[in-house]
Structures are given as C-alpha cells and as structure tokens.
Design a protein around this motif. Structure first.
Motif, mmCIF file in Angstrom:
data_model
loop_
_atom_site.group_PDB
_atom_site.id
_atom_site.type_symbol
_atom_site.label_atom_id
_atom_site.label_comp_id
_atom_site.label_asym_id
_atom_site.label_seq_id
_atom_site.Cartn_x
_atom_site.Cartn_y
_atom_site.Cartn_z
ATOM 1 N N ALA A 1 0.825 -1.210 0.000
ATOM 2 C CA ALA A 1 0.000 0.000 0.000
ATOM 3 C C ALA A 1 0.857 1.257 0.000
ATOM 4 O O ALA A 1 0.553 2.238 -0.707
ATOM 5 N N ILE A 2 1.941 1.242 0.759
ATOM 6 C CA ILE A 2 2.844 2.395 0.798
ATOM 7 C C ILE A 2 3.502 2.590 -0.564
ATOM 8 O O ILE A 2 3.594 3.719 -1.078
ATOM 9 N N ALA A 3 3.960 1.479 -1.162
ATOM 10 C CA ALA A 3 4.599 1.566 -2.480
ATOM 11 C C ALA A 3 3.642 2.141 -3.524
ATOM 12 O O ALA A 3 4.019 2.991 -4.340
ATOM 13 N N LYS A 4 2.410 1.715 -3.494
ATOM 14 C CA LYS A 4 1.418 2.204 -4.461
ATOM 15 C C LYS A 4 1.113 3.683 -4.230
ATOM 16 O O LYS A 4 1.050 4.474 -5.186
ATOM 17 N N ASP A 5 0.961 4.064 -2.963
ATOM 18 C CA ASP A 5 0.592 5.439 -2.644
ATOM 19 C C ASP A 5 1.731 6.416 -2.934
ATOM 20 O O ASP A 5 1.498 7.561 -3.366
ATOM 21 N N LEU A 6 2.968 5.976 -2.720
ATOM 22 C CA LEU A 6 4.128 6.838 -2.929
ATOM 23 C C LEU A 6 4.765 6.646 -4.299
ATOM 24 O O LEU A 6 5.853 7.186 -4.565
ATOM 25 N N HIS A 7 4.127 5.830 -5.153
ATOM 26 C CA HIS A 7 4.560 5.622 -6.536
ATOM 27 C C HIS A 7 5.994 5.090 -6.602
ATOM 28 O O HIS A 7 6.862 5.643 -7.286
ATOM 29 N N THR A 8 6.235 4.020 -5.873
ATOM 30 C CA THR A 8 7.549 3.403 -5.848
ATOM 31 C C THR A 8 7.395 1.892 -5.769
ATOM 32 O O THR A 8 6.275 1.365 -5.874
ATOM 33 N N SER A 9 8.502 1.176 -5.574
ATOM 34 C CA SER A 9 8.456 -0.284 -5.506
ATOM 35 C C SER A 9 8.460 -0.764 -4.063
ATOM 36 O O SER A 9 8.838 -0.021 -3.138
ATOM 37 N N VAL A 10 8.073 -2.020 -3.864
ATOM 38 C CA VAL A 10 8.096 -2.620 -2.526
ATOM 39 C C VAL A 10 9.535 -2.681 -2.012
ATOM 40 O O VAL A 10 9.790 -2.482 -0.817
ATOM 41 N N ASN A 11 10.489 -2.961 -2.906
ATOM 42 C CA ASN A 11 11.887 -3.017 -2.491
ATOM 43 C C ASN A 11 12.375 -1.668 -1.982
ATOM 44 O O ASN A 11 13.184 -1.592 -1.045
ATOM 45 N N GLN A 12 11.906 -0.560 -2.581
ATOM 46 C CA GLN A 12 12.265 0.768 -2.094
ATOM 47 C C GLN A 12 11.671 1.019 -0.707
ATOM 48 O O GLN A 12 12.314 1.603 0.161
ATOM 49 N N VAL A 13 10.439 0.588 -0.519
ATOM 50 C CA VAL A 13 9.811 0.724 0.795
ATOM 51 C C VAL A 13 10.575 -0.113 1.825
ATOM 52 O O VAL A 13 10.750 0.305 2.979
ATOM 53 N N ALA A 14 11.058 -1.282 1.404
ATOM 54 C CA ALA A 14 11.816 -2.143 2.315
ATOM 55 C C ALA A 14 13.093 -1.466 2.799
ATOM 56 O O ALA A 14 13.595 -1.764 3.895
ATOM 57 N N LEU A 15 13.630 -0.514 2.017
ATOM 58 C CA LEU A 15 14.808 0.222 2.457
ATOM 59 C C LEU A 15 14.514 1.069 3.694
ATOM 60 O O LEU A 15 15.416 1.356 4.487
ATOM 61 N N SER A 16 13.251 1.471 3.863
ATOM 62 C CA SER A 16 12.898 2.219 5.072
ATOM 63 C C SER A 16 13.029 1.346 6.305
ATOM 64 O O SER A 16 13.263 1.846 7.416
ATOM 65 N N LEU A 17 12.899 0.036 6.130
ATOM 66 C CA LEU A 17 13.112 -0.906 7.229
ATOM 67 C C LEU A 17 14.608 -1.064 7.503
ATOM 68 O O LEU A 17 15.045 -1.060 8.660
ATOM 69 N N SER A 18 15.391 -1.163 6.436
ATOM 70 C CA SER A 18 16.840 -1.305 6.598
ATOM 71 C C SER A 18 17.440 -0.066 7.255
ATOM 72 O O SER A 18 18.307 -0.170 8.131
#
Length: 433
Positions: A58-75
């Motif tokens: 949902a974050i990736a879709k809303d922010l127009h990015t990929s799931v892997n990019q969102v996963a970087l916020s976890l890293s």
C-alpha cells in the motif's frame, strides 16, 4: 512526580551501595510493574518495525515506488537503531538513565508524526532513520537498567521476561497493522506509533527509578568514548557472546525484513493472512525464550547458547537445500521457520546476559555496544535481503545460513579465550546456572 510507592523497595544487587541502602527487595506486584515498564521500552522498537510490514504494498502504491524501495525504510530503521545506541550509551553513563531516555522518546514521537505525513519514499526513509535513533534510547536504557537492577544470575530470566513483553509485537502488531491499513490507510499506523511513544514516555517518567546517578567524570569527547568502547570490545567474554549472538540474532531480522516478500509476493498470501502467519510464527520465538528460566535449572547459559546456534545452523542448512531443490511450499516453509525462530529464543537472552556480565561502572556503554552490534549486523544483513531477495527463496535461505554459521564459528573460537578472564573478572557471569 516520583514513583515512591512502586520503587520504594527495589533491591539493586551488586550496584552502588549508596543507592541500594535506600531500598528493600521488590514484592511481586512491584516486580511485575517493573518488568512491564522495561518491557514497554524494549517493545517500542519492534512495534515500530512490525506494525507497518503489511502496508509495504500500500505504501509503495501510494508513494509511486516499488516494494523493495519501501523495504529500504526498514533497513535504514535498523541502521538508525544501531548508530543511535552508540550515541546513548555514554549519555546514559554521564547523565543517568532517565534524561537521555526522555530525549530519545521525544525525538521518536516527532519523527513518527513526520512519517505519518510523508509524501515520498525518500522522506519516509529519512524519517524512519530519525525515528529509529529516538527509539533506541528506550532499548539501551532498558538493557542498562536490567544490568543495574538485577544480580548476574537473575539477568537471563529477566531478559527472557522482557522478550515475552516484546513478543506481543509480532503477535499483535502485523495483525493490527493489516486491519488498520485496510480501514484507515497506512498513515494511521504512524499515528498509532506516535501515541505509543507518548504512553511509553509517561510510563518511564512515572514508573522507573533513577538507577544510576549522573557521573560528570565520564567524558563525552570522541577519543575517550571510542577508547572505552574498544576496551569493552576487547573483553573476551563480551566479544565472544556479543558477536556470536549478534550474527545468530540477525536471523530474526532476516526473517522480519524478508517475510513480506516471502509470503505476500512469492506465496501470494493476503495482507491479513500474512499478519496471522507472522503472529503464529512468533509463538515459537516467545515460547522458547520463556523456557530459559526452567532450562537454566539444569543447564548453564553457555550450553544453551551452543545448542541454540547449532540448531540454527542445522535448520538453515535444511531450508537452503530444500529451496535449491524446489521442495519448499507455503506450509513446509512455515514449519521450518517456526522451529528456526524457536532456536533464537534460546540464544538471545543468554548471549545478552553473558556479554554484559563483566561490566558495572560502564554498563550503559556496554549495553549500547551490544545493541549496536546486534542491530548493526542485522541491519547490514537485512539490506542484503532487500537487494537480493525477490522471486526466489534461495538467497533468503543462504543469508539465514550465513548468519548462523558465522555465529557458531565465533562462539567456538572465542570460548577458548574466556576461561582465564572469566575466573578473574566475570565471576558468576562466566558460569550462569
């Protein structure tokens, strides 16, 4: 407001005589409340990690990015926790435990609000880093207070009890997060975390004693701080159990960072189903950590650590071989990871207690360095997971095996150097029954 009724009788075995003379042994109610408050400190970070995991898509879709990019916020969150621990350790020793704790929690609250209103993934990644730097004050303070408040032989039990409180995170957070995201959107997750930060701040203010007086003799200049950390790191008992435990513990973060891709992308389960799977899996980690108190009646901590890390190596090898051969399905993966996470519940409380046992005056710095190693190594490994783990289970399994095998090698090599040091300096910390 000072919580005199709750902590009028905390007994600090082995701590400063000036402070311990003011207090008496804890009754059961006060002991429970103390564990609950310390547990809330240690649970803040895991809740911040687990609650937003079902929202990756949902974050990736809303922010127009990929799931892997969102996963970087976890890293970057892991990196922030690791770096921040080194900052708070000297502060906790210089100014006492509570003032640096309050500062960190206020930073966490402000960053959580920022995450809730983030408009792009880069902002989210930066704000998650700041949020992590704030939250790690709670984790370091809790670990240092355990070292302050409890005698050496009690610490594995206390750490296992804190893991029970922390265990509510993987049991509740992903499931709650999935329903919150479904009804209110992912922004609401960070508003909930903001409220949690406020509650933890209030609980700390009202429910924790000042377990260490400020020590103006402790320097905050870079050279003495680095020298102190290096002295701690050179202690055989510390580096053996801190490093072996950190590489073993990285398996948990490998699982946490990789599980959204593993279950939702590869096995195609829904966000709600993923939340329930995550909760069920956490039962193993929590359950075995709670067996520590019983097992320590028959085995010592060193034996439990060796068994736990060896079991990790065996299980991660099985997972890797099965992944390469294409034998893993959804249920077999869940079963193997369930047992694997159980082995972590045996190692983590005991490696933490053994690593910190030799330290008193610089306990805050030792706790900070231990936390930094645990989370720093986990952060680096989780970044590798984010880059390599996409459509095959093999990289995920290989990373699990790397962490476990490295931890076992360090443990076997380092134990040879402990005996002479332990007898002179560690005392009961070297052999904990």
């Amino acid at each position: 407001m000072r919580p005199r009724n709750l902590f009028a009788g905390v007994h600090l075995s082995g701590y400063s005589s000036e402070f311990s003379q003011q207090i008496e042994p804890l009754n059961k109610a006060a002991y429970f409340k103390l564990i609950l408050v310390l547990g809330s400190l240690t649970a803040l970070g895991p809740f911040s990690i687990d609650m937003y995991l079902p929202g990756f898509s949902a974050i990736a879709k809303d922010l127009h990015t990929s799931v892997n990019q969102v996963a970087l916020s976890l890293s970057t969150y892991f990196i922030g926790i690791s770096a921040g621990q080194l900052l708070y350790g000297p502060l906790l020793d210089r100014y006492g435990r509570k003032k640096p704790l309050y500062l960190g929690l206020l930073l966490y609250i402000a960053a959580s609000v920022g995450c809730a209103v983030a408009l792009d993934v880069k902002s989210l990644i930066v704000l998650r880093f700041i949020q992590a730097v704030g939250s790690c004050a709670a984790a370091v303070a809790a670990m240092a207070m355990v070292n302050d408040l409890f005698p050496i032989r009690e610490r594995p039990k206390v750490f296992s009890l804190l893991l029970l409180v922390v265990g509510l995170s993987p049991l509740l957070a992903p499931t709650i997060g999935s329903y919150v995201i479904g009804s209110l959107g992912w922004h609401a997750i960070f508003l909930i975390l903001t409220a949690m930060g406020v509650l933890v701040l209030l609980a700390s203010w009202l429910g924790l004693p000042q377990t260490r007086k400020p020590d103006p003799d402790i320097s905050l200049k870079p050279r003495p701080i680095i020298s102190n950390f290096l002295q701690i790191l050179k202690t055989p008992q510390f580096y053996t159990y801190a490093l072996s435990g950190s590489f073993a513990f990285s398996g948990l973060f490998t699982y946490v960072s990789g599980s959204p891709i593993l279950f939702m992308d590869i096995f195609k389960v829904s966000a709600e189903a993923y939340g329930w799977i995550f909760a069920i899996m956490s039962v193993s980690f929590i359950g075995t950590s709670q067996l520590t108190s019983l097992l320590l009646k028959k085995f010592n901590s060193q034996q439990l650590v060796l068994f736990g890390i060896s079991l990790q190596v065996v299980l991660s090898t099985i997972i890797l071989v099965a992944a390469v051969c294409g034998w893993l399905g959804l249920y077999s993966t869940i079963a193997l990871l369930f047992i694997y996470l159980g082995s972590l519940g045996l190692t983590n409380p005991n490696t933490s207690a053994l690593a910190l046992a030799p330290f008193t005056t610089n306990g805050g710095s030792a706790a900070a360095l231990l936390g930094a190693l645990q989370l720093g190594i986990s952060a680096l490994i989780s970044m590798v997971v984010g880059f390599l783990f996409k459509d095959s289970i093999v990289p995920f399994a290989a990373i699990l095996l790397f962490g476990a095998f490295t931890g076992l090698v360090i443990l076997l090599a380092g134990r040879r150097n402990i005996s002479s040091f332990a007898g002179a300096d560690a005392g009961a910390g070297a052999v904990m029954h």
